[in-house]
Design an enzyme around this catalytic site. Structure first.
Site, PDB file in Angstrom:
ATOM      1  N   CYS A  41       0.745  -1.155   0.042  1.00 34.98           N
ATOM      2  CA  CYS A  41       0.235  -0.167   0.248  1.00 34.98           C
ATOM      3  C   CYS A  41       0.544   1.122  -0.166  1.00 34.98           C
ATOM      4  O   CYS A  41       0.414   2.252  -0.788  1.00 34.98           O
ATOM      5  CB  CYS A  41      -1.099  -0.103   1.529  1.00 34.98           C
ATOM      6  SG  CYS A  41      -1.761   1.488   1.498  1.00 34.98           S
ATOM      7  N   GLY A 113      10.670 -13.267   8.046  1.00 33.29           N
ATOM      8  CA  GLY A 113      10.261 -14.398   8.906  1.00 33.29           C
ATOM      9  C   GLY A 113       9.690 -15.930   8.336  1.00 33.29           C
ATOM     10  O   GLY A 113       9.140 -16.173   6.586  1.00 33.29           O
ATOM     11  N   HIS A 444     -24.548  22.601   2.468  1.00 38.61           N
ATOM     12  CA  HIS A 444     -24.288  22.776   0.947  1.00 38.61           C
ATOM     13  C   HIS A 444     -23.727  23.899   0.663  1.00 38.61           C
ATOM     14  O   HIS A 444     -23.657  24.997   1.335  1.00 38.61           O
ATOM     15  CB  HIS A 444     -26.279  23.538   0.918  1.00 38.61           C
ATOM     16  CG  HIS A 444     -26.336  24.050  -0.870  1.00 38.61           C
ATOM     17  ND1 HIS A 444     -26.727  23.078  -1.761  1.00 38.61           N
ATOM     18  CD2 HIS A 444     -26.483  25.285  -1.051  1.00 38.61           C
ATOM     19  CE1 HIS A 444     -27.231  23.956  -2.440  1.00 38.61           C
ATOM     20  NE2 HIS A 444     -27.099  25.174  -2.389  1.00 38.61           N
TER      21      HIS A 444
END
Ligand code: NAI
Length: 458
Positions: A41, A113, A444
């Site tokens: 990512c 790992g 708005h």
């Protein structure tokens, strides 16, 4: 020998958040990462892509300034500078993850790992950089890798650099002149759109009859038309790539004709697969299915106290899914009631216009036996949308369960969709009835007002 309560393998969004939360929950926690913290990512996926796409968008605004009442002369796109900026962005965020690990007292091991097996006294053993680390609980968060389809010439193309995957794409120092993207999914589209915006000739070759996988067909059409019209991008649908040669891609088009497209770069974006090779999950007898770790609703595997979060479980390969899965796993460790639900996970395609969706499409809802009504709301109903967008043909669709009086799906195409979709996700997740949703006041002028308009059309 180092002993921990929780050991996380993999430092992407699933892994680092899991380590963070586990440490905050009072567990003595360690994390193993062979590359940079932040995983796909941060280093070669979501974040760098957004950095590039943002630069391209700014460039497009400058080039088309006349539409907005200004002209900019001598606008040049400097791809190398854009890549350098992306690297600064990535560096900053990776450092942030490092700081968080430190701040939360998570021990970080650098290296790969490998699971060694059960420890006779306590939990599980994992070897990293020549040391054996033991922990009561393991979390597998090893992510995913690019899927390489068995197409003749692909291996050779990858070796020569003629074919790039998303990883190399995001570090290319020079822009190609003409690119073919194999795959019109999320990665293919985001990257193809980036290149098309900055003037590269792009053809997307997609074997399905439509782009963007399960995304609403109307939305896909809208997106395709925008890119065809504004940037001259080409789409070959129902087209299967047969071979990649030294300077071309050969595919069978929708009519069964063999077509050879010359180009100077090929993007391979035909999917990703769980990354558990070399981890030795067999040592613990961890169940897998089509190369991904099988998990239950608590993110537990079939082995006690062994969890798997993120792309490696193959459920929904999205960073934000991984985040939530990480929290569910830690909550299970802490005995906090929680479970993973995938129904209301939003998805976004960061093209321009953006595409976002959550929940069910009308067809999917009907397939589930729901009685639904769908409304299609043009973005033009939003004053802000018209003020900012001259193309103006975005829309949102809302799928409404008429029997339960609940919204069950929302999808949209148009800018700000990526930021708006969480509001829709909240409507689905909280299951508020329509009568209550109508009482929510929207600011708005904003583009999200189209959702409010849609609620009143139901
Ligand atoms: P994908 O599964 O979204 O799309 C791959 C596409 O390639 C499919 O449409 C498939 O039909 C096509 N394809 C496969 N073999 C082909 C062939 N031989 N010829 C032509 N077309 C072929 O996978 P993608 O785009 O590689 O992304 C991988 C993962 O990363 C996905 O799970 C995606 O959700 C995630 N991702 C999410 C992003 C986001 O949320 N904005 C951004 C980038 C990736």
């Amino acid at each position: 020998m180092a002993n921990f309560d929780v050991l996380v393998i993999g430092g992407g969004p699933g892994g680092y958040l899991c380590a963070e939360r586990a440490a905050q929950g009072g567990f003595n926690t360690a994390l193993i990462e062979k590359g940079n913290l932040g995983g796909t990512c941060l280093n070669e996926g979501c974040v760098p892509t957004k950095s590039l796409l943002y630069c391209a968008k700014q460039y497009a605004t400058a080039v088309h300034g006349k539409d907005y009442g200004f002209t900019a002369s001598d606008v040049k796109y400097d791809h190398a500078a854009v890549i350098a900026r992306k690297e600064r962005v990535v560096k900053k965020l990776v450092a942030g993850v490092g700081a968080s690990m430190k701040g939360n007292h998570v021990t970080v091991y650098k290296g790969e790992g490998v699971i060694k097996g059960r420890n006779p006294e306590k939990g599980y053993d994992v070897e990293v950089a020549g040391e054996v680390v033991t922990a009561d609980r393991l979390v597998i968060a090893t992510g995913s890798v690019v899927a390489v389809p068995p197409i003749p010439g692909v291996k050779e193309g990858l070796a020569s650099g003629f074919i790039v995957t998303s990883r190399e794409f995001l570090s290319m120092k020079e822009l190609p002149k003409e690119m073919v993207a194999i795959g019109g999914g999320v990665i293919g589209l985001e990257m193809a759109c980036y290149l098309a915006t900055v003037g590269v000739k792009v053809t997307v070759v997609e074997m399905m009859p439509k782009i963007a996988g399960p995304t609403d067909a109307d939305i896909c059409d809208n997106l395709m038309k925008t890119y065809q019209k504004d940037y001259g991008m080409k789409f070959e649908l129902s087209a299967k790539v047969k071979e990649v040669k030294a300077d071309s891609v050969v595919f069978e088009d929708k009519d069964g004709k063999t077509v050879e497209l010359k180009c100077d770069k090929v993007l391979l974006a035909a999917g990703r697969r769980a990354n558990i090779q070399g981890l030795n999950v067999e040592a613990l007898g961890i169940e897998t299915n089509r190369g991904a770790v099988v998990t239950d609703r608590h993110m537990l595997t079939n082995v006690p106290n062994v969890y798997a979060v993120g792309d490696c479980n193959g459920k929904l390969m999205l960073a934000h899914t991984a985040y939530r899965e990480a929290e569910v796993a830690v909550n299970h460790m802490l005995g906090i009631k929680d479970e993973m639900k995938y129904d209301n996970v939003p998805s976004v395609i960061y093209t321009n216009p953006e595409v976002a969706s959550v929940g069910l499409s009308k067809a999917a809802a009907e397939e589930k036996g729901l009685k639904v009504k769908e409304v299609k709301v043009p973005m033009q109903l939003s004053g802000r949308y018209i003020a900012e967008t001259l193309r103006g043909d975005g829309f949102a669709k809302i799928v409404y369960d008429t029997e339960r009086s609940r919204i069950v799906g929302v999808c949209m195409v148009g800018n700000y969709a990526s930021e708006m979709i969480y509001g829709a996700a909240m409507m689905l997740e909280t299951e508020l009835p329509l009568s209550q949703l109508k009482k929510i006041v929207f600011p708005h002028p904003t583009v999200c007002e189209v959702i409010r308009e849609g609620l009143f059309m139901l």
